[in-house]
Design a protein around this motif. Structure first.
Motif: not given
Length: 213
Positions: A30-40, A49-50, A88-89, A105-111
């Motif tokens: 809980l205090f030693t790890r962070s896990l994030f996800a996004v579907d692309l 799934l990334y 991707p993207g 943050h996911l930063v797209g090619h469009d900014g």
């Protein structure tokens, strides 16, 4: 120009992954790890799934890099922080601060950019769930935290200015400054703890600022 140069430098830190599978998030992490996800979606239209796994106990001297990118559960890239992973993207920018993740943050090619979704069992995920269930209370916590950070910053700058103007060379040109705020030990400790809690709350919402670090 500066942003592009910094992003290229962070992209260069990404190295090929070892092909390992992403581990389940466990309560002891809980205090030693962070896990994030996004579907692309890929150019072909297939969706994947990334996930970005950040281990807070690791640094550049560790045998395993502190940040890793997984595609459908398989590690494809890893790097020292701060790092940017091409996807991707756009790119996923990852950075941590003294109180946790400050950029995911996911930063797209469009900014355009948005924050990845935290794992529900992580601290970030629990804070996000609190925000969804109790939006007014969450907003109030955020406002109080910001006020505490500003108060801590004001006190720190005031005391720092007093110390600097005590230097004879500086005092000759700008005079001396006496801070209007001198807190007793218990109040100073209380403010320090409050600032740390406020900074941690902003980190859990991936809203860290230079004030928090």
């Amino acid at each position: 120009m500066f942003t592009r140069t910094r992003r290229r430098r962070h992209l260069a830190r990404a190295r090929p992954g070892d092909g390992s599978r992403v581990q389940r998030f466990r309560l002891r992490q809980l205090f030693t790890r962070s896990l994030f996800a996004v579907d692309l979606a890929e150019d072909s239209g297939d969706r994947h799934l990334y996930e970005v796994d950040v281990r807070h106990g690791r640094d550049s001297s560790s045998t395993r890099r502190p940040a890793a990118l997984y595609r459908d559960g398989v590690q494809v890239l890893a790097g020292n922080l701060p790092v940017a992973f091409p996807v991707p993207g756009g790119v996923i920018e990852v950075a941590t601060g003294q109180f946790g993740v400050k950029r995911m943050h996911l930063v797209g090619h469009d900014g355009r950019e948005h924050v990845l979704s935290p794992h529900p069992r992580s601290l970030e995920g629990r804070r996000a769930r609190f925000d969804r269930r109790f939006p007014r209370a969450s907003a109030a916590v955020g406002v109080v935290g910001l006020v505490v950070l500003l108060a801590g910053l004001a006190v720190s700058l005031s005391l720092a200015a007093e110390q600097v103007t005590r230097v004879e060379v500086v005092a000759q040109y700008v005079g001396t400054f006496t801070s209007p705020v001198h807190l007793p030990a218990w109040a100073n400790l209380t403010l320090t703890v409050a600032v740390a809690l406020a900074a941690t709350d902003r980190a859990l919402r991936v809203k860290s600022t230079w004030m928090a670090d």
